[in-house]
Design a protein around this motif. Structure first.
Motif, PDB file in Angstrom:
ATOM      1  N   UNK A 237       0.889  -1.234  -0.071  1.00 51.71           N
ATOM      2  CA  UNK A 237      -0.006   0.001   0.096  1.00 51.71           C
ATOM      3  C   UNK A 237       0.974   1.305   0.177  1.00 51.71           C
ATOM      4  N   UNK A 238       2.036   1.179   0.737  1.00 53.28           N
ATOM      5  CA  UNK A 238       2.941   2.439   0.911  1.00 53.28           C
ATOM      6  C   UNK A 238       3.475   2.566  -0.454  1.00 53.28           C
ATOM      7  N   UNK A 239       4.002   1.626  -1.395  1.00 48.55           N
ATOM      8  CA  UNK A 239       4.362   1.658  -2.595  1.00 48.55           C
ATOM      9  C   UNK A 239       3.472   2.320  -3.552  1.00 48.55           C
ATOM     10  N   UNK A 240       2.128   1.759  -3.313  1.00 51.31           N
ATOM     11  CA  UNK A 240       1.076   2.124  -4.378  1.00 51.31           C
ATOM     12  C   UNK A 240       0.937   3.755  -3.991  1.00 51.31           C
ATOM     13  N   UNK A 241       0.783   4.176  -2.719  1.00 52.46           N
ATOM     14  CA  UNK A 241       0.624   5.455  -2.348  1.00 52.46           C
ATOM     15  C   UNK A 241       1.708   6.535  -2.790  1.00 52.46           C
ATOM     16  N   UNK A 244       1.198   6.982  -6.413  1.00 58.20           N
ATOM     17  CA  UNK A 244       0.333   8.030  -6.644  1.00 58.20           C
ATOM     18  C   UNK A 244       0.626   9.365  -6.443  1.00 58.20           C
ATOM     19  N   UNK A 245       1.536   9.455  -5.342  1.00 62.19           N
ATOM     20  CA  UNK A 245       2.026  10.667  -4.805  1.00 62.19           C
ATOM     21  C   UNK A 245       2.911  11.300  -6.131  1.00 62.19           C
ATOM     22  N   UNK A 246       4.046  10.536  -6.290  1.00 65.82           N
ATOM     23  CA  UNK A 246       4.794  11.054  -7.622  1.00 65.82           C
ATOM     24  C   UNK A 246       4.001  11.459  -8.852  1.00 65.82           C
ATOM     25  N   UNK A 247       2.767  10.538  -9.207  1.00 69.82           N
ATOM     26  CA  UNK A 247       1.998  10.854 -10.275  1.00 69.82           C
ATOM     27  C   UNK A 247       1.292  12.171 -10.208  1.00 69.82           C
ATOM     28  N   UNK A 248       0.697  12.199  -8.979  1.00 69.49           N
ATOM     29  CA  UNK A 248       0.252  13.622  -8.433  1.00 69.49           C
ATOM     30  C   UNK A 248       1.339  14.838  -8.795  1.00 69.49           C
ATOM     31  N   UNK A 249       2.184  14.818  -8.267  1.00 73.32           N
ATOM     32  CA  UNK A 249       3.136  15.755  -8.463  1.00 73.32           C
ATOM     33  C   UNK A 249       3.468  16.014  -9.884  1.00 73.32           C
ATOM     34  N   UNK A 250       3.796  14.983 -10.687  1.00 76.65           N
ATOM     35  CA  UNK A 250       3.927  15.191 -12.040  1.00 76.65           C
ATOM     36  C   UNK A 250       2.790  15.956 -12.725  1.00 76.65           C
ATOM     37  N   UNK A 251       1.389  15.611 -12.575  1.00 75.85           N
ATOM     38  CA  UNK A 251       0.315  16.089 -13.013  1.00 75.85           C
ATOM     39  C   UNK A 251       0.293  17.582 -12.583  1.00 75.85           C
ATOM     40  N   UNK A 252       0.699  17.973 -11.424  1.00 70.95           N
ATOM     41  CA  UNK A 252       0.672  19.387 -10.836  1.00 70.95           C
ATOM     42  C   UNK A 252       1.741  20.154 -11.476  1.00 70.95           C
ATOM     43  N   UNK A 253       2.768  19.311 -11.837  1.00 73.24           N
ATOM     44  CA  UNK A 253       4.028  20.369 -12.655  1.00 73.24           C
ATOM     45  C   UNK A 253       3.661  20.637 -14.038  1.00 73.24           C
ATOM     46  N   UNK A 254       2.754  19.602 -14.720  1.00 75.15           N
ATOM     47  CA  UNK A 254       2.341  19.615 -16.046  1.00 75.15           C
ATOM     48  C   UNK A 254       1.405  20.841 -15.941  1.00 75.15           C
ATOM     49  N   UNK A 255       0.350  20.913 -15.092  1.00 72.95           N
ATOM     50  CA  UNK A 255      -0.561  22.064 -14.977  1.00 72.95           C
ATOM     51  C   UNK A 255      -0.044  23.204 -14.845  1.00 72.95           C
ATOM     52  N   UNK A 256       0.993  23.447 -14.099  1.00 72.06           N
ATOM     53  CA  UNK A 256       1.854  24.685 -13.746  1.00 72.06           C
ATOM     54  C   UNK A 256       2.493  25.261 -15.040  1.00 72.06           C
ATOM     55  N   UNK A 257       2.929  23.977 -15.791  1.00 70.37           N
ATOM     56  CA  UNK A 257       3.876  24.457 -16.827  1.00 70.37           C
ATOM     57  C   UNK A 257       2.764  24.764 -18.281  1.00 70.37           C
ATOM     58  N   UNK A 258       1.677  24.093 -18.534  1.00 76.75           N
ATOM     59  CA  UNK A 258       0.827  24.141 -19.466  1.00 76.75           C
ATOM     60  C   UNK A 258      -0.461  25.066 -19.270  1.00 76.75           C
ATOM     61  N   UNK A 259      -0.560  25.411 -17.716  1.00 79.04           N
ATOM     62  CA  UNK A 259      -1.880  26.056 -17.380  1.00 79.04           C
ATOM     63  C   UNK A 259      -2.962  25.121 -17.510  1.00 79.04           C
ATOM     64  N   UNK A 260      -4.140  25.679 -16.934  1.00 82.00           N
ATOM     65  CA  UNK A 260      -5.313  24.992 -16.701  1.00 82.00           C
ATOM     66  C   UNK A 260      -5.874  24.409 -17.916  1.00 82.00           C
ATOM     67  N   UNK A 261      -6.678  23.264 -17.865  1.00 80.33           N
ATOM     68  CA  UNK A 261      -7.133  22.654 -19.124  1.00 80.33           C
ATOM     69  C   UNK A 261      -8.391  23.205 -19.498  1.00 80.33           C
ATOM     70  N   UNK A 262      -9.087  23.138 -20.732  1.00 79.65           N
ATOM     71  CA  UNK A 262     -10.467  23.688 -20.929  1.00 79.65           C
ATOM     72  C   UNK A 262     -11.381  23.305 -19.912  1.00 79.65           C
ATOM     73  N   UNK A 263     -11.435  21.718 -19.608  1.00 78.85           N
ATOM     74  CA  UNK A 263     -12.393  21.249 -18.713  1.00 78.85           C
ATOM     75  C   UNK A 263     -12.688  21.846 -17.518  1.00 78.85           C
ATOM     76  N   UNK A 264     -11.307  22.300 -16.857  1.00 80.19           N
ATOM     77  CA  UNK A 264     -11.328  23.037 -15.629  1.00 80.19           C
ATOM     78  C   UNK A 264     -11.903  24.328 -15.983  1.00 80.19           C
ATOM     79  N   UNK A 265     -11.569  25.082 -16.795  1.00 83.93           N
ATOM     80  CA  UNK A 265     -12.218  26.382 -16.873  1.00 83.93           C
ATOM     81  C   UNK A 265     -13.506  26.409 -17.070  1.00 83.93           C
ATOM     82  N   UNK A 266     -14.149  25.291 -17.856  1.00 78.30           N
ATOM     83  CA  UNK A 266     -15.608  25.208 -17.945  1.00 78.30           C
ATOM     84  C   UNK A 266     -16.159  24.842 -16.668  1.00 78.30           C
ATOM     85  N   UNK A 267     -15.604  23.871 -15.679  1.00 76.18           N
ATOM     86  CA  UNK A 267     -15.951  23.923 -14.457  1.00 76.18           C
ATOM     87  C   UNK A 267     -16.011  25.061 -13.425  1.00 76.18           C
ATOM     88  N   UNK A 268     -14.772  25.874 -13.732  1.00 78.46           N
ATOM     89  CA  UNK A 268     -14.778  27.016 -13.029  1.00 78.46           C
ATOM     90  C   UNK A 268     -15.922  28.052 -13.254  1.00 78.46           C
TER      91      UNK A 268
END
Length: 268
Positions: A237-241, A244-268
């Motif tokens: 479970x710790x390995x999976x966690x 997932x944390x590394x994947x989350x950080x990678x996604x956050x970095x991509x979002x900060x680099x490319x900006x929010x996606x159109x789906x997120x803008x629509x939700x906002x």
């Protein structure tokens, strides 16, 4: 300046009389009005120049007095010639300095409190160190218990050997008496029967203790097996966690680099 103003007013008056006689109802009256305006502006200019010169001289005197006090080392607060507004400004400046010092102390205190709070990396490091320390303590505890068990076993063996030696000495003494008389043989037999009964009771106690130890050993083994299974599950479970944390950080970095996606803008 006053003579020039008087001459200008006389000229304007004479010009107005001449225009009234020679050119009635003409553009000359507009020129006269303009000359009057020029006269008024000259008067204002003269007043402003006189006021400016007086203010300049007064301020120059104050500056000279301040330079003199600074050079002589006198305290400006005791001088009546000093401008009162500067004293007010100095008091306000002192109050602002005190407020700034108080705010700086509060900021420093908050920074110290923030520095005392451990970060996530430090908490993980502390957890690892505590885990290592717990492992060392458990090993030390196992060794200590083993040494205590060895000591208790040797102490019990010593007591049994002392009892055996005492028993053999007693049998040896009674055997000498049993050879010479019948009563001695009866006493020896009774004594041996008592020794046998005591030995049987001791053996039963030891067997009960051995059964209890075997039962405790089995329970400990089952607990150990369950703990090992839980540890493996927690590790997975710790390995999976962590993944997932590394994947989350990678996604956050991509979002900060490319900006929010159109789906997120629509939700906002």
């Amino acid at each position: 300046m006053a003579e020039n103003t008087a001459d200008a007013s006389d000229e304007v008056r004479l010009l107005r009389e001449r225009i009234g006689k020679e050119y009635p109802d003409s553009m000359g009256w507009r020129v006269v009005s303009l000359l009057e305006s020029l006269k008024a502006l000259d008067n204002q200019e003269s007043e402003i120049n006189s006021r400016q010169s007086s203010d300049c001289s007064r301020l120059q005197q104050e500056v000279d007095a301040l330079d003199e006090m600074l050079q002589s080392g006198r305290n400006y607060e005791d001088s009546f010639e000093f401008h009162p507004s500067f004293h007010d400004f100095s008091e306000r400046l002192e109050l602002l300095k005190k407020e700034l010092a108080i705010k700086l102390r509060s900021i420093v205190s908050l920074k110290r409190q923030l520095d005392e709070v451990p970060s996530q990396a430090e908490l993980i490091q502390y957890e690892l160190r505590f885990s290592e320390l717990n492992t060392q303590i458990q090993k030390k505890l196992v060794q200590t218990r083993k040494h205590y068990d060895t000591y208790n076993a040797l102490l019990e063996i010593r007591e049994l050997m002392l009892k055996e030696t005492s028993l053999l000495n007693s049998i040896s003494l009674q055997f000498q008496n049993a050879i010479t008389s019948a009563d001695g043989r009866i006493k020896l037999i009774n004594s041996l029967e008592g020794i046998l009964n005591g030995t049987q009771q001791k053996l039963e106690k030891v067997q009960l203790a051995l059964k209890s130890e075997h039962k405790s050993h089995d329970n400990t083994k089952e607990s150990y097996t369950a703990a090992i299974s839980q540890q493996r599950q927690c590790s997975s479970l710790l390995k999976l966690f962590q993944e997932e944390c590394a994947r989350n950080e990678k996604l956050r970095a991509q979002i900060r680099e490319h900006g929010p996606s159109p789906h997120q803008d629509k939700r906002k």
